[in-house]
Design a protein around this motif. Structure first.
Motif, PDB file in Angstrom:
ATOM      1  N   TYR A 185       0.840  -1.196   0.000  1.00 32.60           N
ATOM      2  CA  TYR A 185       0.000   0.000   0.000  1.00 32.60           C
ATOM      3  C   TYR A 185       0.869   1.237   0.000  1.00 32.60           C
ATOM      4  N   LEU A 223      -4.121  -0.481   8.099  1.00 32.78           N
ATOM      5  CA  LEU A 223      -3.471  -0.169   6.833  1.00 32.78           C
ATOM      6  C   LEU A 223      -2.936   1.237   6.909  1.00 32.78           C
ATOM      7  N   ARG A 224      -1.618   1.390   7.032  1.00 29.61           N
ATOM      8  CA  ARG A 224      -1.035   2.730   6.973  1.00 29.61           C
ATOM      9  C   ARG A 224       0.380   2.566   6.461  1.00 29.61           C
ATOM     10  N   ILE A 247       4.308   2.314   5.998  1.00 30.10           N
ATOM     11  CA  ILE A 247       5.297   1.663   6.856  1.00 30.10           C
ATOM     12  C   ILE A 247       6.696   2.176   6.617  1.00 30.10           C
TER      13      ILE A 247
END
Lengths: 388, 206
Positions: free
Chosen positions: B138, B151-152, B154
């Motif tokens: 992502y 979900l963020r 990294i």
């Protein structure tokens, strides 16, 4: 940039690190810390001495190596693979060379394979020296680390006589290796290995069965079989949980079928199977096995060429390839996709330390801070492998 | 190895429908390709007997923008109408690798997504290390994973704009008032018209 961002994001909760509750402290085991093995930031939420939540924050060493690989040749990428994991550089070199040779159907001469194996096993010894020595250093024991560093210096000198560098070798090439052994190397290496076998026993006497050391390692961070599979652990971390899986025996490559050695599987020497002591002791056993492999390889090595003929501009066929190699931190996987031109289209490197970091969030909760330090050191994580 | 993937294609076809699985076991890297909407069922199927995938090795993501002939991906699969009729549609390819220790085999599953805002189901609940692997994809490619627990970004900072591994990525001029490019003396000389004599780069410019 805004129009390329996804607009159909589902409602994931806004993630906030700062969440003030009374009695709970938020500590930064920050990017600069003597025992995080590199530049990794762990945010700990603690209730006194007990950690309730661990939030790792990585990305301080992201150098976008995978994107740089798309700019140059297939041959140009070799020095970058050294820096993916600077402590076991030879494994990364050989893994990349194996992947490109699979893609372009190049056959490597046998002497080159033996030379790669010798350099890789020396590299495994010095990587485990740092892992095991730094573990003792984290718990406060300075002497074992310094004793082992003396051995590392001698091995660095031996390897410098082969390829000219002490840490980032750039020794493997697509099709073989770059230089041959100098005169007198065999005798020096065998003499050194006789001396090294006694050093490992001295190290055992110094620290492995020391009561304080054993108490800080036994029954800390127990990883059982299901947890090891769920988080994709590889290498000594997986073998310490009682699973007999070593790529050199189960999916053999290069000349490993002709060499005899044992695989170190964890048995719960002091405590339960899968605790930190098993992960530590598996590495000590692997160092002993590596010196056996080097002796056999030096005696079996034939004469011959050291590099196959490769074209000046390598244009492999369109397709993808995957290669696995057993490095000192686990299974190093290279995925290369080519579009028929000189430059690779996509290179992906999956390292063993990346999977090992994912287990921290689950197992770190409920430990004391001192146990967390010991558990994190037993996983043998290096920061450049996680971020690439 | 190619036998395993052909077998999987037949059995999987009987479970989720044979118009959702495509056999790619004759290529250099044998694999099976599935429709992105049935990826979760496919991986859950591979976890059970008789295939018994033990752990998830890795997830790779690629942007197929400048790959020669990416339209082949959407023409030879049975679900080609799902991609629509637009000739210049943008494709992304995800490759999932699963390893089985009992049978000593590796299973490779591919899924091809399309569009400017691609999305696919997350396999968080099946494997624990899928979360970090999906976060990396992502962060660098911009593919959204639905029902992911976290979900963020990294690798890059949280307020970074853009997705670097895309082929048409251009970074911003500044990030928090720090310039993102460095002064390059060769460019400055070119702009002033100073000729480069005896330069090793001279052949590359011509």
């Amino acid at each position: 940039m805004r129009d390329t961002e996804p607009t159909n994001l589902s409602n994931t909760e806004k993630y906030t690190i700062y969440d003030p509750i009374s009695d709970e402290m938020e500590l930064n085991m920050g990017p600069q810390h003597p025992s995080t093995h590199g530049i990794i930031r762990l945010v700990l939420k603690t209730d006194g001495e007990v950690v309730t939540r661990v939030i790792p924050d990585v990305g301080y060493l992201h150098r976008s190596i995978e994107k740089i690989g798309e700019l140059g040749n297939y041959y140009d990428f070799m020095p970058y693979t050294d820096r993916v994991d600077y402590l076991s550089a030879m494994h990364a070199n050989a893994g990349y060379a194996m992947a490109v040779e699979k893609l372009a159907h190049i056959q490597v001469p046998e002497r080159a394979e033996y030379l790669r194996v010798i350099a890789q096993e020396f590299n495994r010894i010095i990587s485990h020296i740092i892992a095991v020595g730094a573990y003792a250093l984290d718990l406060g024991a300075f002497t074992p680390f310094v004793y082992l560093l003396r051995e590392r210096e001698k091995i660095n000198d031996l390897i410098e006589s082969i390829c000219g560098a002490r840490i980032t070798y750039n020794y493997a090439r697509v099709g073989g290796v770059s230089q041959d052994l100098p005169d007198g190397f065999k005798e020096k290496a065998l003499e050194y290995l006789d001396h090294f076998d006694l050093i490992v026993k001295e190290y055992d006497r110094l620290i492995s069965y020391n009561k304080l050391f054993v108490h800080r390692l036994a029954n800390v961070g127990i990883v059982n079989r299901e947890t090891a599979f769920r988080y994709g652990l590889v290498g000594p971390n997986l073998r310490a949980s009682g699973i007999n899986w070593d790529l050199r025996k189960d999916q053999p490559y290069s000349v490993y079928p002709k060499l005899e050695f044992k695989v170190a599987v964890g048995q719960g020497w002091t405590g339960t199977v899968g605790d930190s002591f098993d992960r530590y002791y598996c590495r000590i056993i692997e160092m002993e096995e590596s010196s056996k492999i080097i002796r056999q390889a030096l005696l079996q090595m034939p004469e011959g060429e050291i590099r196959a003929k490769v074209p000046r501009k390598l244009k492999p066929p369109v397709g993808e390839v995957i290669s696995h190699i057993e490095s000192s931190r686990g299974d190093l996987m290279y995925y290369i996709m080519s579009n028929g031109t000189e430059n690779p289209y996509r290179i992906k490197i999956r390292t063993g330390s990346f999977n090992a970091m994912t287990i921290l969030e689950e197992l770190g909760a409920g430990m004391y801070i001192a146990d967390l330090v010991s558990f994190f050191a037993s996983l043998d994580v290096v920061a450049p492998e996680v971020d690439r | 190895m190619s036998n395993v993937h052909s077998e999987i294609t037949k059995e999987l076809g009987s479970v989720i429908g044979s118009d959702r699985v495509f056999d790619r076991s004759q290529q250099l890297l044998p694999s099976i390709e599935v429709h992105p909407e049935s990826l979760y069922d496919c991986i859950a199927f591979l976890k059970k007997k008789p295939y018994e995938a033990s752990y998830l090795d890795s997830i790779n993501g690629t942007d197929l923008l400048s790959f020669p002939g990416p339209e082949i991906h959407r023409k030879d699969v049975p679900w080609s109408s799902w991609y629509g009729t637009d000739e210049k549609i943008r494709l992304y390819m995800l490759v999932y690798q699963l390893v089985s220790l009992e049978h000593n085999k590796e299973y490779i599953v591919k899924a091809v997504l399309h569009g400017n805002n691609p999305f696919i189901a997350s396999i968080d609940s099946l494997f624990g290390n899928a979360n970090w692997l999906e976060r990396e994809i992502y962060d660098l490619l911009g593919i959204d994973f639905l029902n992911s627990r976290d979900l963020r970004r990294i690798m890059l900072p949280e307020d970074w704009e853009g997705f670097p591994m895309r082929k048409d990525y251009k970074e911003n001029e500044k990030y928090w008032d720090m310039p993102t490019t460095r002064f390059n003396p060769l460019e400055a000389m070119k702009q002033r018209g100073i000729a480069l004599k005896n330069s090793i780069l001279k052949d590359k410019e011509d």
